[in-house]
Design a protein around this motif. Sequence first.
Motif, PDB file in Angstrom:
ATOM      1  N   ARG A 187       0.950   4.118  -2.989  1.00  0.00           N
ATOM      2  CA  ARG A 187       0.684   5.539  -2.719  1.00  0.00           C
ATOM      3  C   ARG A 187       1.845   6.425  -3.186  1.00  0.00           C
ATOM      4  O   ARG A 187       1.629   7.485  -3.756  1.00  0.00           O
TER       5      ARG A 187
ATOM      6  N   ILE B 261      -4.685  14.040  -2.158  1.00  0.00           N
ATOM      7  CA  ILE B 261      -3.225  13.940  -2.310  1.00  0.00           C
ATOM      8  C   ILE B 261      -2.702  15.285  -2.792  1.00  0.00           C
ATOM      9  O   ILE B 261      -3.225  15.858  -3.730  1.00  0.00           O
TER      10      ILE B 261
ATOM     11  N   LYS C 106      -4.904   6.538  -3.982  1.00  0.00           N
ATOM     12  CA  LYS C 106      -5.436   7.057  -2.727  1.00  0.00           C
ATOM     13  C   LYS C 106      -6.717   6.330  -2.389  1.00  0.00           C
ATOM     14  O   LYS C 106      -7.335   5.665  -3.227  1.00  0.00           O
TER      15      LYS C 106
ATOM     16  N   GLU D 204      -9.606  10.441   0.769  1.00  0.00           N
ATOM     17  CA  GLU D 204      -8.330  11.145   0.939  1.00  0.00           C
ATOM     18  C   GLU D 204      -8.083  12.122  -0.201  1.00  0.00           C
ATOM     19  O   GLU D 204      -8.626  11.975  -1.286  1.00  0.00           O
TER      20      GLU D 204
ATOM     21  N   GLU E 125       0.831  -1.208   0.000  1.00  0.00           N
ATOM     22  CA  GLU E 125       0.000   0.000   0.000  1.00  0.00           C
ATOM     23  C   GLU E 125       0.866   1.258   0.000  1.00  0.00           C
ATOM     24  O   GLU E 125       0.582   2.215  -0.720  1.00  0.00           O
ATOM     25  N   LYS E 126       1.932   1.237   0.778  1.00  0.00           N
ATOM     26  CA  LYS E 126       2.844   2.388   0.834  1.00  0.00           C
ATOM     27  C   LYS E 126       3.473   2.650  -0.533  1.00  0.00           C
ATOM     28  O   LYS E 126       3.542   3.791  -0.990  1.00  0.00           O
TER      29      LYS E 126
END
Length: 98
Positions: free
Chosen positions: A80, A92, A86, A90, A76-77
């Motif tokens: 992103r 960005i 996202k 959320e 997931e990191k």
Amino acid sequence: MKDWLIEKIKKYKIVITILLLFLIWMLFFDEYNLFRIRRDHHKLKSLKEEQIYLKQKIETDREQLKKLQNDTPELEKMAREEYFLKKDNEEIYIIIEE
């Protein structure tokens, strides 16, 4: 001594000339001359350096792939950070530093 050397040079003048011509030919005019050998040596050196770099890159990519296959938060990191994905609620903000 000097006279002896001059005498030998006169005696073997043709042989010395042929050897010199052969040496000049091999150094400058042959297909595998001195310049080509030097150029190929430098090219080989740069290719070996590139090979080392690529082997290291393959190793780091394998480690990252193992992390991403086993660790969902890590996946997931990366999604992103790399692909600007996202969640629905959320926003960005992309900051480009100069």
